[in-house]
Design an enzyme around this catalytic site. Structure first.
Site, PDB file in Angstrom:
ATOM      1  N   LYS A  33      35.181  30.904  44.459  1.00  0.00           N
ATOM      2  CA  LYS A  33      36.370  30.312  43.824  1.00  0.00           C
ATOM      3  C   LYS A  33      37.514  30.227  44.847  1.00  0.00           C
ATOM      4  O   LYS A  33      37.451  30.872  45.909  1.00  0.00           O
ATOM      5  CB  LYS A  33      36.802  31.167  42.620  1.00  0.00           C
ATOM      6  CG  LYS A  33      37.246  32.584  42.995  1.00  0.00           C
ATOM      7  CD  LYS A  33      37.407  33.454  41.754  1.00  0.00           C
ATOM      8  CE  LYS A  33      37.831  34.869  42.111  1.00  0.00           C
ATOM      9  NZ  LYS A  33      37.730  35.787  40.951  1.00  0.00           N
ATOM     10  N   TYR A 250      65.123  35.278  63.153  1.00  0.00           N
ATOM     11  CA  TYR A 250      65.987  35.080  61.986  1.00  0.00           C
ATOM     12  C   TYR A 250      66.548  36.394  61.464  1.00  0.00           C
ATOM     13  O   TYR A 250      65.827  37.393  61.376  1.00  0.00           O
ATOM     14  CB  TYR A 250      65.203  34.417  60.857  1.00  0.00           C
ATOM     15  CG  TYR A 250      65.049  32.919  61.013  1.00  0.00           C
ATOM     16  CD1 TYR A 250      66.158  32.087  61.082  1.00  0.00           C
ATOM     17  CD2 TYR A 250      63.778  32.344  61.070  1.00  0.00           C
ATOM     18  CE1 TYR A 250      66.011  30.718  61.209  1.00  0.00           C
ATOM     19  CE2 TYR A 250      63.620  30.973  61.192  1.00  0.00           C
ATOM     20  CZ  TYR A 250      64.741  30.165  61.268  1.00  0.00           C
ATOM     21  OH  TYR A 250      64.601  28.808  61.390  1.00  0.00           O
TER      22      TYR A 250
HETATM   23  C1  LIG Z   1      36.900  36.893  41.288  1.00  0.00           C
HETATM   24  C2  LIG Z   1      35.935  37.584  40.402  1.00  0.00           C
HETATM   25  C3  LIG Z   1      34.939  38.397  40.934  1.00  0.00           C
HETATM   26  C4  LIG Z   1      34.855  38.756  42.400  1.00  0.00           C
HETATM   27  O1  LIG Z   1      35.731  39.841  42.636  1.00  0.00           O
HETATM   28  P1  LIG Z   1      35.843  40.542  44.076  1.00  0.00           P
HETATM   29  O2  LIG Z   1      36.735  41.681  43.828  1.00  0.00           O
HETATM   30  O3  LIG Z   1      36.445  39.524  44.983  1.00  0.00           O
HETATM   31  O4  LIG Z   1      34.468  40.910  44.472  1.00  0.00           O
HETATM   32  C5  LIG Z   1      34.019  38.954  40.062  1.00  0.00           C
HETATM   33  N1  LIG Z   1      34.088  38.710  38.723  1.00  0.00           N
HETATM   34  C6  LIG Z   1      35.053  37.938  38.185  1.00  0.00           C
HETATM   35  C7  LIG Z   1      35.076  37.743  36.721  1.00  0.00           C
HETATM   36  C8  LIG Z   1      36.017  37.369  39.000  1.00  0.00           C
HETATM   37  O5  LIG Z   1      36.971  36.615  38.452  1.00  0.00           O
END
Ligand SMILES: *Cc1c(COP(=O)(O)O)cnc(C)c1O
Length: 352
Positions: A33, A250
């Site tokens: 994702k 800055y």
């Molecule tokens: C993003 C997500 C994961 C992966 O989590 P990580 O901590 O990056 O391994 C697993 N399950 C769900 C439902 C998620 O939204």
């Protein structure tokens, strides 16, 4: 050409997948994702396609992008649909929807499916963000099983504190889940990266690996079993020597204490480097650790050069092998997930 580049080591991604799959046992979804946590979803999915039992994305649009680029593996929609009209495309593209709300369940049951759909039914075992309450779970499960429309229901839940081994919350969620699914047959999925590393009892039929797949240790401990996939590198394109008690950058937020060689490098917050990273945040110059000094600008930042051998065109690693992305995130009061997701404008270089 501006020298900022994000090297994506696809061989590390593949090794991490295999390591995590072996550790978890059973099957493993590669979570890609948010453009694979900033690494490039299509390229990462192709690199994993012959290994991965499936991919997980946040929404239909992300899944369709993978399908249109030739990815044939199963794809899970982690949040399911955002409106019930999307089930048409879920069916067409052979996606697996999570069902986490009553309206998603009703929409799915009312949809006229061309083929049986594999559903991941989410329980709210204590995180209280999404999913069916434990006391409503069996009814939703049974409604799906009896609908004649599903090719299987995977029982799933998500942990709130899997990266915090001391809290006891994960044990509580496990107990809640196991109690509520008693007597419901079928596959299960609980573990994200942290849970599969730290909670053997959370390893079920399917793991869901995100951050560890990209080589960032959710426990901030540089776990040697996983390898950083992204290396964000740039170079010094200007240098100057400042006398003691001179400000840099800055807000004149930093003053030299002694005579200091300052390197100007091409990377700033518009590239995703966190602006809140403080003076002292590590960088590695030609492989030697040094530090950020002064505030991060939009397109540039300043670093301390270790000695006369480090100057114009020296390579500076912002994170990767010599600097862990967790160090940068911590220095900016955030997490590696956010830092990695934010990378942009850099030239992405994929290394097989
Ligand atoms: C993003 C997500 C994961 C992966 O989590 P990580 O901590 O990056 O391994 C697993 N399950 C769900 C439902 C998620 O939204």
């Amino acid at each position: 050409m501006r020298p900022l580049r994000a090297e994506i080591r696809l061989h590390h991604l593949r090794e991490n997948y295999q390591t995590l799959k072996h550790l978890h046992g059973g099957k493993l979804l590669a979570v890609v994702k948010a453009d694979a946590y900033g690494h490039g979803a299509v390229r990462c999915a192709h690199a994993l396609a012959d290994l991965a039992d499936g991919f997980a994305v946040a929404c239909l649009e992300e899944a369709v992008e993978l399908r249109k680029n030739g990815i044939e593996n199963p794809i899970l929609l982690l949040e399911g649909v955002f409106e019930n009209e999307e089930y048409e495309a879920v069916d067409q593209y052979r996606l697996w929807p999570v069902v986490a709300s009553q309206w998603q369940l009703e929409g799915l049951l009312q949809h006229d499916w061309q083929q049986p759909v594999k559903v991941w039914l989410k329980m709210d075992s204590g995180m209280h963000r999404a999913g069916f309450f434990p006391h409503n779970y069996a009814a939703a499960f049974t409604a799906l099983q009896q609908s004649g429309k599903v090719a299987g229901v995977v029982k799933m839940s998500h942990f709130a504190c899997a990266d915090d081994a001391d809290r006891g919350m994960t044990e509580m969620q496990l107990e809640t889940f196991d109690l509520a699914v008693e007597g419901l047959a079928g596959e299960e999925s609980l573990a994200n990266s942290a849970a599969m590393l730290a909670y053997p009892q959370a390893r079920r039929d399917w793991g869901r690996a995100g951050i560890a797949l990209y080589g960032a240790d959710p426990f901030l401990e540089n776990d040697p079993r996983i390898k950083p996939v992204m290396r964000l590198v740039t170079s010094v394109f200007a240098e100057r020597v400042l006398q003691p008690h001179e400000p840099v950058g800055y807000g004149a937020a930093f003053y030299t204490k002694r005579s200091t060689r300052v390197g100007l490098i091409a990377c700033g917050y518009a590239d995703g480097y966190p602006r809140l990273a403080e003076t002292g945040t590590p960088v590695a110059i030609n492989g030697h650790r040094s530090r950020v000094i002064g505030r991060i600008s939009m397109d540039m930042m300043t670093v301390e050069l270790n000695g006369s051998h480090e100057g114009l065109s020296a390579e500076v690693e912002l994170w990767g092998d010599d600097v862990n992305v967790n160090e940068v995130a911590q220095s900016a009061g955030t997490i590696a997930y956010e830092v990695l997701c934010n990378v942009k404008r850099a030239k992405f270089v994929y290394i097989e």
